[in-house]
Write a protein that holds these residues in place. Structure first.
Motif: not given
Length: 110
Positions: A47-73
């Motif tokens: 998937t290619a997302i044009p930079i000028d179309r991006i409005q926001n970048v969110d970082l999400d982290q549920g309990p399993l990702l917290i445990f693994c020291h990871l984040q979802k973008v």
């Protein structure tokens, strides 16, 4: 009750391994014009997302990702959103900063 406890433990264990699997099969690349996300092991999707179309970048982290020291973008555009399932916390913050800077510059050029 023992069966439910065992099933719960198995689901948690499978979820733990899936986080590492997802982390291993995601690739992304950022350039001045787009963010490219490649995912999948057997069935690959690019998937290619044009930079000028991006409005926001969110970082999400549920309990399993917290445990693994990871984040979802999550890249938010006008009509949809795109996810990179699991990045290290440092990589996720650097990715967000880079993409938001490029998006801001792209909007000022238009």
């Amino acid at each position: 009750m023992t069966i439910l406890t065992g099933l719960g433990f198995v689901l948690i264990l499978v979820g733990f391994f899936l986080v590492h699997y997802r982390y291993a099969v995601y690739r992304y690349r950022v350039n001045d014009r787009s963010v490219e996300i490649q995912k999948g092991f057997f069935f690959r999707q690019l998937t290619a997302i044009p930079i000028d179309r991006i409005q926001n970048v969110d970082l999400d982290q549920g309990p399993l990702l917290i445990f693994c020291h990871l984040q979802k973008v999550v890249l938010v555009t006008g009509g949809s959103h795109h996810e990179i399932e699991a990045l290290t916390v440092e990589d996720a913050k650097a990715f967000k900063d880079q993409v938001m800077l490029l998006a801001k510059e792209a909007r000022h050029e238009s």
